[in-house]
Design a protein around this motif. Structure first.
Motif: not given
Length: 327
Positions: A144-155
């Motif tokens: 499980e990954v937490r992503i506080p930054e934007a924009p995140a690139v999700l595959m």
């Protein structure tokens, strides 16, 4: 334009939307409902107007049209997509785990200097952050990954989200890209599509697939299985060991290193269910597995399972199908 929007790269392939796009729109809708933003679908093409009807699940459709974008090439596509992202400043960018996606997404994240998350199976918003469940190492690890930054690139992995249903009338906007390299000046140039040999089937379009693995034991056993597939109105496909043996062509391989398929029926005969194979067929509507090993991993993803020698099942099954068709 909103930092809460979720942007979907609406990939196209030979004049059609990629099969991953409806699922990406479904995943994007779940995130956008949580962030309070909109779902943006971006079509990069030389004439994207023909794809609008298939993207009505989005709130806005952005058409990036340019002669240099007639066929996929990393340089102009990357520049065009980056320009859209910098204009829209979305919270996340969703890209399918396809051949084009694997080419485009890492380059995009590197140029934006933003996070790249691979193997996305589930995505949600919690405590103001996007959290993604990822399948790593061919599904052998879950993180499980937490992503506080934007924009995140999700595959996003195929089959991980329910396809979005159409909603209202999406707003269509045209975006004029700038400074795109012409095909003559690009370092990587599209030459041609290499298609399956004439007469072979495209297993990604079949509604019924009969898949074979090591359990068929010998090449001669393919013949009755081919007959079974024809009775069911489908085609034969295989796990990697069968293709490596040369018993079926690469175009029939299902899995991480082969094709991703989503038939209505996937009949898995003698397939153990390695994560690399399951990744390519888990989105099937109905999965029936036949294996002599009661602990075979394929039973974990199957809707129905039979513990027996597959060759003892094929002939009675064909007889039952023939009787059903007569009646």
């Amino acid at each position: 334009m909103s930092a809460s929007d979720i942007l979907v790269f609406a990939e196209t392939y030979r004049g059609n939307l990629s099969g991953s796009v409806p699922e990406l729109l479904g995943a994007a809708r779940g995130l956008a409902d949580a962030t309070g933003g909109e779902v943006l679908a971006v079509v990069i093409s030389n004439d994207g107007g023909g794809f609008v009807d298939g993207l009505q699940a989005a709130d806005r459709i952005l058409l990036v049209d340019h002669p240099s974008l007639a066929e996929y090439s990393p340089e102009p596509f990357l520049l065009a997509l980056r320009q859209v992202i910098e204009r829209e400043t979305p919270r996340a960018v969703l890209i399918g785990s396809t051949s084009i996606g694997w080419d485009l997404a890492p380059l995009l994240a590197a140029q934006l200097k933003k996070p790249l998350v691979l193997g996305c199976q589930q995505a949600k918003v919690q405590d103001g952050e996007i959290r993604v469940v990822c399948a790593l190492c061919g599904g052998k690890m879950i993180a499980e990954v937490r992503i506080p930054e934007a924009p995140a690139v999700l595959m996003v992995l195929p089959g991980s989200s329910a396809p979005a249903s159409r909603s209202g009338k999406a707003q269509v906007e045209k975006v004029a890209p700038s400074d795109l390299p012409t095909p003559e000046k690009a370092r990587v140039v599209f030459k041609q599509w290499i298609l399956p040999p004439p007469g072979d089937v495209d297993i990604t379009t079949q509604e019924v697939l009969v898949a074979v693995g090591r359990g068929i034991q010998q090449k001669e056993n393919l013949e009755p299985i081919q007959q079974l597939a024809e009775l069911l109105g489908g085609a034969v496909c295989a796990s990697r060991p069968i293709v490596d043996q040369g018993w079926l062509p690469l175009t029939r391989q299902v899995g991480k290193s082969g094709m991703t398929v989503k038939p209505k029926l996937y009949l898995a005969l003698g397939i153990s269910g390695a994560p690399e194979h399951v990744e390519g067929m888990s989105g099937s509507e109905l999965i029936i597995a036949v294996n002599t090993d009661p602990k075979a991993p394929i039973f974990d993803v199957a809707d129905y399972g039979v513990q027996m020698d597959l060759m003892e099942l094929v002939e009675p099954l064909m007889e039952a199908i023939q009787e059903k068709k007569k009646g």
